[in-house]
Design an enzyme around this catalytic site. Structure first.
Site, mmCIF file in Angstrom:
data_model
loop_
_atom_site.group_PDB
_atom_site.id
_atom_site.type_symbol
_atom_site.label_atom_id
_atom_site.label_comp_id
_atom_site.label_asym_id
_atom_site.label_seq_id
_atom_site.Cartn_x
_atom_site.Cartn_y
_atom_site.Cartn_z
ATOM 1 N N ARG A 46 0.837 -1.576 -0.149
ATOM 2 C CA ARG A 46 -0.043 0.436 0.283
ATOM 3 C C ARG A 46 0.996 1.440 0.621
ATOM 4 N NH1 ARG A 46 -2.487 4.600 0.151
ATOM 5 N NH2 ARG A 46 -4.558 4.360 0.807
ATOM 6 N N GLU A 54 -11.160 5.197 -5.233
ATOM 7 C CA GLU A 54 -11.318 3.800 -5.659
ATOM 8 C C GLU A 54 -11.952 3.335 -6.997
ATOM 9 O OE1 GLU A 54 -11.185 1.891 -2.374
ATOM 10 O OE2 GLU A 54 -10.751 3.313 -1.935
ATOM 11 N N ARG A 88 -0.997 -5.171 4.515
ATOM 12 C CA ARG A 88 -0.266 -4.598 3.707
ATOM 13 C C ARG A 88 1.062 -3.666 4.247
ATOM 14 N NH1 ARG A 88 -5.024 -1.796 1.074
ATOM 15 N NH2 ARG A 88 -4.906 -0.136 3.099
#
Length: 153
Positions: A46, A54, A88
């Site tokens: 990330r 998004e 992540r």
């Protein structure tokens, strides 16, 4: 004097706290998340300090395509310090030519500075430039940051 001991230990342990991954990008999930091959295992990264639209949000696919054009199939370097609550790696990604991908995405108007968590003092400057130049998502009169968009959904 004793109150400075933790600070001194932290400063000298800094190189130990950060790590690098060198690997090929095997998947671009969206404008701020990629998977990198590290020792025969795909690791989810990330991009730290930024938040891209998004996929179903305005500019989401465009942001994802921008990330693909920068790193898909290429060998990148990821410098990281920690993981997020989803496991992540939160990392700074560098393209093969050394370009800071996190900063590029903000400069191009393909991502916002994630102000709540930002630790990079350059990013707000790049975001202001992108906004003034109406680059990417800033060409929209009133772009909705992803953290607000997610909250509405």
């Amino acid at each position: 004097m004793r109150k400075y001991i933790p600070l001194v230990l932290f400063i000298f342990s800094w190189p130990v706290l950060c790590a690098d991954i060198h690997g090929r990008v095997v998947r671009v999930l969206d404008g701020d998340t990629i998977e990198v091959m590290d020792s025969r295992k795909a690791v989810r990264i990330r991009l730290v300090n930024i938040d891209a639209p998004e996929k179903k949000q305005d500019y989401g696919r465009w942001s994802t395509d921008m990330m693909k054009s920068l790193v898909a199939g290429k060998t990148v370097t990821v410098t990281y310090f920690q993981r997020d609550r989803y496991g992540r790696i939160l990392g700074q990604v560098y393209a093969p030519d050394g370009m800071n991908v996190n900063q590029f995405m903000v400069r191009a108007g393909a991502a916002w500075v994630y102000e709540q968590y930002n630790t990079d003092p350059v990013l707000p400057v790049l975001q202001n430039e992108a906004r003034q130049q109406k680059r990417g998502l800033w060409s929209d009169a009133d772009p909705v940051p992803p953290w607000i968009w997610r909250h509405r959904k």
